[in-house]
Motif scaffolding. Structure first.
Motif, short mmCIF file in Angstrom:
data_model
loop_
_atom_site.label_atom_id
_atom_site.label_comp_id
_atom_site.label_asym_id
_atom_site.label_seq_id
_atom_site.Cartn_x
_atom_site.Cartn_y
_atom_site.Cartn_z
N GLN A 33 10.33 -6.66 -1.36
CA GLN A 33 9.02 -6.43 -1.96
C GLN A 33 8.05 -5.85 -0.94
N HIS A 233 8.56 -7.24 -11.66
CA HIS A 233 8.30 -6.32 -10.55
C HIS A 233 6.88 -6.39 -9.99
N TYR A 267 4.68 -5.43 -5.24
CA TYR A 267 5.68 -4.75 -6.07
C TYR A 267 7.06 -5.15 -5.59
#
Length: 269
Positions: A33, A233, A267
């Protein structure tokens, strides 16, 4: 990369993330991430940005810091494979601080010359800082109700300062510039804990200590966040962060505390 509220002489390195419990099932062994984040930090401490220069007391609110900011950004990259975890935190900040004094008695400035009584001095200090924190570790507790990571690594600092002095009297003026840069590395050890509250909401805390005389005399940081997951996400974090460092070596002094609210958007790949 978000605009930040940190002064260029100081850094930040804690992650703002929601652990991989929410990762897609097909990639459960892997998690990766990226989190750009914002730190509305105030500054308090003592600095001597030039070798053997005077030590100056500094106390700035977040709005004072923002007045001096040219550009700044924080970004964190975090990953895991099975129980092995790693993180990289990068910060770059560019600030300009200006001062004006006058009218002054007669004085001489190298490169400018003698300024008669009644002259003025303008001083502009440009500071650029790059800080990178690299840590890796192992998940010592891994349950659906709680996770705990043990971490180790290093925080790298590089500071560049440029000062320009302009002396003037009426229409006559002259200037002189001086630049200096230095850096150091701090070994670190730390812990990161994660506590899910609901399917979407969670708490996270991270802390580290380091320096131990190898770089700075001592440094520590702490971060606590509340996290909310929008999807597999995308998630958001809000919390509070403190970074403290005591560096005194070869004529340079950085004894400061940076603290304030943080906000990040993560994200997940």
């Amino acid at each position: 990369m978000s605009l930040c509220g940190a002064h260029a002489a100081y850094g930040a390195d804690a992650t703002l993330d929601v652990p991989e419990d929410h990762a897609p099932a097909e990639s459960s062994n892997w998690a990766l991430q990226v989190t750009p984040y914002m730190w509305a930090a105030g500054l308090d401490g003592h600095i001597s940005p030039f070798r053997r220069g005077p030590t100056i007391g500094v106390e700035k609110s977040f709005s004072d810091v923002m007045d001096d900011l040219n550009f700044g950004g924080f970004i964190n990259i975090w990953g895991r494979y099975d129980r092995f975890v790693f993180s990289g935190d990068i910060m770059y900040v560019d600030t300009t601080d200006g001062h004006n004094s006058g009218p002054l008695p007669a004085l001489t400035i190298p490169g400018v010359g003698t300024i008669p009584p009644g002259g003025n001095i303008d001083a502009k200090v440009d500071t650029k800082q790059f800080t990178a924190t690299l840590m890796g570790g192992y998940r010592v507790i891994d349950t659906p109700q709680f996770t705990l990571d043990a971490l180790g690594g290093a925080r790298f600092w590089h500071i560049s300062n440029d000062v320009t002095l302009i002396g003037s009297l009426g229409p006559v003026s002259g200037s002189v510039s001086y630049g200096e840069s230095f850096g150091w590395a701090d070994p670190l050890v730390g812990l990161r804990a994660f506590l899910p509250l609901t399917e979407k909401l969670s708490l996270q805390a991270q802390a580290d200590i380091g320096g131990f005389g190898a770089g700075s005399d001592f440094t520590w940081s702490a971060l606590a966040t509340v996290n909310y997951v929008f999807s597999d996400h995308l998630s958001a974090s809000v919390g509070y962060k403190v970074l403290d460092v005591d560096y005194d070596h070869d004529g340079h002094v950085y004894d400061t505390r940076l603290s304030g609210p943080v906000f990040g958007m993560t994200y997940r790949f």
